[in-house]
Design a protein around this motif. Structure first.
Motif, PDB file in Angstrom:
ATOM      1  N   PRO A 183      -5.689   4.652   7.099  1.00 22.98           N
ATOM      2  CA  PRO A 183      -4.147   4.123   6.458  1.00 22.98           C
ATOM      3  C   PRO A 183      -2.902   4.504   7.405  1.00 22.98           C
ATOM      4  N   ASP A 194       1.228  -1.296  -0.167  1.00 21.15           N
ATOM      5  CA  ASP A 194      -0.327  -0.207   0.612  1.00 21.15           C
ATOM      6  C   ASP A 194       0.990   1.042  -0.289  1.00 21.15           C
ATOM      7  N   LYS A 217      -3.160  -0.015   9.666  1.00 19.39           N
ATOM      8  CA  LYS A 217      -4.385   0.983   9.488  1.00 19.39           C
ATOM      9  C   LYS A 217      -5.084   0.777  11.034  1.00 19.39           C
ATOM     10  N   HIS A 263      -5.095   6.679  -1.364  1.00 21.45           N
ATOM     11  CA  HIS A 263      -5.812   6.800  -0.363  1.00 21.45           C
ATOM     12  C   HIS A 263      -6.263   8.418  -0.521  1.00 21.45           C
ATOM     13  N   GLU A 264      -7.328   8.657  -0.068  1.00 21.03           N
ATOM     14  CA  GLU A 264      -7.650  10.363  -0.184  1.00 21.03           C
ATOM     15  C   GLU A 264      -7.825  10.500   1.139  1.00 21.03           C
ATOM     16  N   LYS A 265      -7.599   9.507   2.748  1.00 22.20           N
ATOM     17  CA  LYS A 265      -7.146   9.922   3.816  1.00 22.20           C
ATOM     18  C   LYS A 265      -6.671   9.005   4.397  1.00 22.20           C
ATOM     19  N   TYR A 266      -5.321   9.731   5.022  1.00 19.76           N
ATOM     20  CA  TYR A 266      -4.639   8.730   5.808  1.00 19.76           C
ATOM     21  C   TYR A 266      -2.741   9.679   6.401  1.00 19.76           C
TER      22      TYR A 266
END
Length: 517
Positions: free
Chosen positions: A480, A255, A301, A260-263
């Motif tokens: 994440p 990964d 996560k 991702h949009e949010k991390y």
């Protein structure tokens, strides 16, 4: 009349019989044209390959795989009875990229391969080191070695971070074995026999070019570093630093932040945490593991937040800080420490526990939650193999210093409440308010056995129970988290920043890359 005479002469000449001077030739007459200088002999080629293999001291996976292939007397990959074909040209064309990657073509034997291909096609042999079967052996062995070196490196990286980084720091050792700290806790694929068989099969079915193209790293950051490797950026960033960070980009992690949009991104050398939610980005300072107890590289996560958590001490801290103070009840009371029997769940007086009892693992040493707790007022939990988390801290002065590698491995965060709000998908004001209150309140009565309460303490506890958020807050959806290690990395605007190599990993990786530089 002259025309008729000419036609008659031509007609007659076409029917004249001319003796064939080669009429009596036999196969024996051609023996003088035969020359061993141009005869391919598979046995002699094998002898040449065996000699090359015995003298090959390179020790990367691809080198062992090359020697292993020919030790099992597998069929030739590149050479046939006609010599070599266009597959060798396809490989040589692909190998031209190694220079742009910062590697030395000689480490892939490219100059020798190019010279031998030319000799083979021009029949330019001699009676010394360039006899036809010696040239054929060199081509066969070197093409396979170069091919596997390139293919393995592009697919898996030119060094194995799991094997190398996880054999740096000794955790403990005895006469039988040595245990090392896990510093790289990301499960990534590594080159193996199956990949080697696939790669060699691709040569046989003439799909070499497409196979090599599919192995190339695709990351934007990798491409940016590679494009600047031979320009002014190499002077600005340092060529060695660029090479090792390109290598980090080759590791096929499961990964990455851009997916991702949010991390949450914690780049250890930056001493900062970056919380990203679409176009919204906020940054805070972090403190992480010391050089002796390094924070590991991992991906996970965040699944929950624990408010006012108890701190269960790891065995390493028990050995250094608790064992010398057994029997000192004041030391335990002052720091809100307690010892608990794991089987019964009951607390045990420090005066009743021996050194051997603690080391047996039957008893835990913990610190009650609340003010002064080593984990602070909140901890952010995520699955990993090493009990590593993000958490608050009671020693907040650490964030005023420039060098913040001070923990036993976990990551301390400067703005824990803001991070807690970031974790919430639905910004429920009542929940946010309760988290805020719980992180400020005196929770010392919580967790004390009821029989120890005075009437006044009971009243305080009842009030706390009504207002306090006790226990866990689930993070749904899970966020994440990437704890990485880059000494070059783009900021939120895309500008590449330079960070100090706090753990010395750049030097470790660069020493491995010397096999190719």
């Amino acid at each position: 009349m002259s025309l008729v005479i000419l036609m008659t002469v031509v007609f007659q000449s076409c029917h004249e019989k001319i003796a064939n001077p080669n009429h009596s030739l036999t196969l024996a007459d051609y023996e003088s044209l035969d020359s061993s200088a141009y005869a391919l002999n598979s046995h002699r080629i094998r002898e040449g390959i065996d000699s090359l293999s015995r003298n090959d001291r390179d020790s990367m996976f691809a080198d062992f795989a090359t020697r292993g292939h020919y030790a099992r007397e597998k069929s030739f990959v590149w050479i046939n009875r006609k010599g070599i074909d266009a597959r060798a040209d396809s490989l040589v064309s692909a190998l031209q990229a190694v220079d742009s990657m910062g590697f030395n073509p000689r480490k892939f034997r490219i100059p020798q391969i190019a010279e031998d291909i030319k000799r083979m096609r021009m029949l330019d042999f001699d009676e010394q080191r360039n006899r036809i079967n010696i040239v054929a052996a060199r081509l066969e062995y070197n093409l396979t070695k170069a091919y596997l070196r390139y293919a393995v490196g592009q697919r898996f990286g030119f060094m194995n971070p799991t094997a190398v980084l996880n054999h740096l720091d000794v955790l403990d050792s005895d006469s039988n074995r040595t245990n090392y700290r896990t510093l790289f806790d990301i499960k990534i694929p590594h080159a193996n026999k199956k990949f080697v068989e696939l790669a060699l099969h691709k040569v046989q079915v003439d799909s070499l070019s497409s196979f090599l193209h599919a192995l190339e790293p695709r990351g934007v950051f990798y491409n940016r570093l590679q494009s600047g490797l031979h320009g002014a950026e190499a002077d600005s960033f340092g060529r060695m630093r660029m090479l090792v960070n390109m290598e980090r980009c080759r590791w096929r992690v499961p990964d990455y932040p851009g997916a991702h949009e949010k991390y949450i991104l914690v780049n250890i050398p930056s001493y900062h945490l970056r919380a990203v939610d679409g176009d919204s980005v906020f940054i805070m300072r972090t403190a992480f593991g010391s050089v002796e107890t390094k924070t590991p590289i991992l991906i996970s996560k965040v699944k929950r937040m624990d408010i006012n958590p108890q701190w269960i001490m790891p065995k390493s801290i028990i050995k250094t800080s608790i064992l010398p103070r057994l029997g000192n009840s004041y030391y335990f009371m002052q720091r809100q420490y307690f010892i608990r029997d794991r089987k019964t769940g009951k607390n045990v007086s420090p005066r009743q526990v021996s050194r051997d009892m603690l080391l047996s693992g039957q008893y835990l040493v913990a610190q009650r939650g609340g003010e002064g707790n080593a984990l602070g007022r909140i901890i952010f939990r995520f699955d990993n193999n090493l009990s590593i988390y993000l958490h608050d801290t009671s020693s907040r002065d650490v964030f005023n210093t420039s060098e913040r590698d001070v923990s036993h491995g976990c990551v301390r965060v400067e703005k824990p409440f803001d991070l807690a709000v970031f974790m919430l998908q639905d910004k429920d004001e009542s929940l946010i308010s309760k988290i805020h209150y719980s992180m400020q309140a005196d929770v010392s009565p919580v967790g004390i056995a009821k029989e120890e309460f005075s009437p006044q303490m009971q009243a305080v506890n009842d009030t706390l129970q009504r207002k306090l958020l006790i226990g866990k807050v689930e993070v749904n959806p899970q966020v994440p988290i990437f704890i990485l290690y880059f000494t070059l990395y783009p900021d939120e605007s895309g500008k590449i920043e330079i960070f100090e190599d706090v753990y010395g990993y750049d030097g470790v990786i660069y020493r491995q890359l010397q096999n190719y530089i």
